[in-house]
Design an enzyme around this catalytic site. Sequence first.
Site, PDB file in Angstrom:
ATOM      1  N   ASP A   1       9.783  -5.970   6.533  1.00  0.00           N
ATOM      2  CA  ASP A   1      10.088  -6.498   5.208  1.00  0.00           C
ATOM      3  C   ASP A   1      10.530  -5.387   4.269  1.00  0.00           C
ATOM      4  OD1 ASP A   1       9.190  -8.831   6.326  1.00  0.00           O
ATOM      5  OD2 ASP A   1       7.221  -8.756   5.372  1.00  0.00           O
TER       6      ASP A   1
ATOM      7  N   TYR B   1       1.260  -2.729  14.495  1.00  0.00           N
ATOM      8  CA  TYR B   1       1.446  -2.371  13.094  1.00  0.00           C
ATOM      9  C   TYR B   1       0.170  -1.721  12.574  1.00  0.00           C
ATOM     10  CZ  TYR B   1       5.797  -5.081  12.572  1.00  0.00           C
ATOM     11  OH  TYR B   1       7.079  -5.551  12.674  1.00  0.00           O
TER      12      TYR B   1
END
Length: 535
Positions: free
Chosen positions: A113, A169
């Site tokens: 993002d 992540y």
Amino acid sequence: MENSDKTPTSSSQPRSPSLAAEESESKKLKMSTTTSDDEQCTTAEGTKIRYKRRKVAIFFAYCGVGYQGMQKNPGAKTIEGELEEALYVSGAVPEQDRGLSKRYDWARSARTDKGVSAVGQVVSGRFYIDPPGFIDRLNSNLPSQIRIFGFKRVTASFSAKKFCDRRRYVYLIPVFALDPCCHRDRETVLASLGSENELVKCLECSERGRKVEGLFGNSKRNLEQEAVDVETDGSSNRTAVANSGVAENVEVSLSKGDDSRLNKESINDNEGKVSVEELNYKTGLETVVSDQDKVSSLNGGSENNSGVLKEEKVNGEDTAAKGSGFSYGEKERERFNKILKYYVGTHNFHNFTTRIKPEDPSAHRFIISFDASTTVVVEGMEFVKCEIVGQSFMLHQIRKMMGLAVAIMRNCAPESLIEKALQKDVSITVPTAPEVGLYLDECFFTSYNQKWKDTHEEVSMKAYEKEAEDFKMKYIYSHIASTEYKEGTVGLWLHSLNHRNYPDLRILDEEGVTDDKKTEIDTNDKKTEIEVVTE
């Protein structure tokens, strides 16, 4: 039966190996999505060298600040846009294929993002990697916050997206964010006045740079005073800082004194983060540093961190400020990991993303692990390293998962709300944690490596671990810490974690019972009114 000694005609003569290879290559070109697979280069001696496109996997890292995400988006500055242009300028992509990524089989292993960084991102495609020096040419055409580590030759059918088994992540959350007493919203602070667990209004967040009202005397009296801002430029209007022993780059912000207690803000000098010991203003504000104050820090209680928030006393009041004494110890670590374990497994994450309906099959995601057992200290600020491994993730999914977990850790919501949010027939709004602490750590290609281990190189970050670690510390970690010091991103977000902004955080069951059944809800407040149905 024909005589085997008969001389063959010209049409039946066997073709030379080179001719057969050219025809075979020609057939491959017809099936290719690219216009050409060869490129000629003229050397200094005038001889022509023909280079071929090679299918490769490229490993690189980037700091996402200033970019609108990884995926290319017309009119937006993206990592993918920068990389594609660098490939063209470096000669890896021909003129006719510029901007047409499908023509060279472009694929990315993960999308990130806006503002999200990556350490182990992988893209694949068919590029001209010759002559030697391909990586250096790429890096010379990229900004310093995007670094190419290397590439590996892969099979013709390889796709960085389809062959990626797992993605890991990491979210770095400041330890103070898990402290239930730190950065509370205004309503909660006011409601706590006079109670045993009286909360302290922080100064380094929403009121920074604004005028201070009601700082002295009666808290109901609206007296205004400009916020103190000590700059490093040595301007004449700089407020004097006495007995502090701090020379440069000091910023002190004051806000409304609702509870007549003030937190002291950490500062940064040229040699690192140091704490303010005493501040004496011409306005009569006195600073009291007690033994209890020394344990009140950015992470809620770590004495090792150099950036420390201490509490102050106004106009010589007898009541001394108390630190929360919070630290990420064994008990807190166990509780936080227990909360994160609710996400592990296959669940419907429709409440943790946008524009995905509950009945959509893509809402089901498999989380392999979610662990927060490690802490790191960056520029004097302590962070909890939250590592999540899953097959794939949706838009904002990890940030929303972290947002709800932090809300529960801060006692803003019950643990059972996670199980509720993972149900298909329940629709709730969960908080979204800031993007600055999230980065893609590594992409895994386990099945591919197992299948082609005898003929092709292993597609992994093992060969680039040292470079990746250096990049992470220099660009990503430092950016996360400096952003929190300068902008207080997480601190500001924590103030929004209340039932006014997120009324769904208090819901425990279908009847709308709150998480604390012993607490009476003010039925006159329409925003918090909940009807309890009993038989």
